[in-house]
Scaffold this active site. Sequence first.
Site, mmCIF file in Angstrom:
data_model
loop_
_atom_site.group_PDB
_atom_site.id
_atom_site.type_symbol
_atom_site.label_atom_id
_atom_site.label_comp_id
_atom_site.label_asym_id
_atom_site.label_seq_id
_atom_site.Cartn_x
_atom_site.Cartn_y
_atom_site.Cartn_z
ATOM 1 N N ASP A 1 0.863 -1.183 0.000
ATOM 2 C CA ASP A 1 0.000 0.000 0.000
ATOM 3 C C ASP A 1 0.896 1.228 0.000
ATOM 4 O OD1 ASP A 1 -1.518 2.225 1.800
ATOM 5 O OD2 ASP A 1 -2.956 1.022 0.669
ATOM 6 N N ASN B 1 -2.353 13.298 -4.060
ATOM 7 C CA ASN B 1 -3.442 13.759 -4.917
ATOM 8 C C ASN B 1 -3.948 15.131 -4.485
ATOM 9 O OD1 ASN B 1 -3.555 11.592 -6.710
ATOM 10 N ND2 ASN B 1 -4.899 10.405 -5.364
ATOM 11 N N HIS C 1 -4.419 14.814 -9.332
ATOM 12 C CA HIS C 1 -4.529 13.398 -9.701
ATOM 13 C C HIS C 1 -3.549 13.008 -10.802
ATOM 14 C CE1 HIS C 1 -8.041 12.375 -7.249
ATOM 15 N NE2 HIS C 1 -8.487 13.608 -7.508
ATOM 16 N N ASP D 1 -1.260 9.775 -10.606
ATOM 17 C CA ASP D 1 -1.126 8.743 -11.636
ATOM 18 C C ASP D 1 0.340 8.483 -11.963
ATOM 19 O OD1 ASP D 1 -3.861 8.609 -11.715
ATOM 20 O OD2 ASP D 1 -4.070 9.827 -13.544
ATOM 21 N N GLU E 1 -4.357 2.433 -4.613
ATOM 22 C CA GLU E 1 -2.906 2.506 -4.439
ATOM 23 C C GLU E 1 -2.368 1.225 -3.827
ATOM 24 O OE1 GLU E 1 -4.634 4.298 -0.654
ATOM 25 O OE2 GLU E 1 -5.154 4.182 -2.764
#
Length: 249
Positions: free
Chosen positions: A182, A190, A195, A199, A225
Amino acid sequence: LSVALPVPEALPASPLRWRVVVRQPLTAALGDLIDLQRVVLGVTLLASLVFLLLAWWGARVISRPLEVLTGLALRVERGEEDVVLDAGARSAEVRALSTALKGMLATLIARRQALERSNHELEDKVAERTAELARSNAELERLARHDPLTGLPNRRACDERLALEFDRMRRSGVAYAVLVLDVDHFKQVNDRHGHAAGDMVLRHVADVLRRQLRSTDFVGRSGGEEFLVLLPQTPPDEALRVAQKLRHA
């Protein structure tokens, strides 16, 4: 045979009424007629024989080229294409028929060749469309099991691989390891950088994981994630070492 004819009177006033009677055997009387009948019969038989010979010759002249054409047509029916439809006929009608058959054969060969070309083109198109369909299906299959952002296998593919490894472990008794990863504080990335930056982070993490693992290992994106790593035939201590390696990377 008897024939009686009156004699002309020299003195009509004193007629004598004489008659001449001729008697002759029937065969002698009709001899010339019988001879004529024989001649006529002989000439008729000879003429009939000559006529029959001429008719046979004429029929032969006509039928022989037709027989030759029939044989040539049978060769064409068997698939021969180099047949020359020439029967050497003298009759104008048979020559016309031979010419018509030549034209028909040329037309049939041209149409068959065109049909073969069309079939080849159709087969090529079908093969091309089949290959395109296979590529499209493969691409759809890949898209159905891969994450479009990172290119890693998605959650569906992860579940399938887990089930496969579990069945393999039950058959062989060899253990495997599963690592769940994780990305820490991903929400802050973010929130602070947008975002698009998030990405980029996920793609970078996926590339790092791919580079650090063996070709026999499996890595996929199981969530936003979250990532899943499957290590076949790996004991716990080795799995812990690989986990620390990935964390440092």
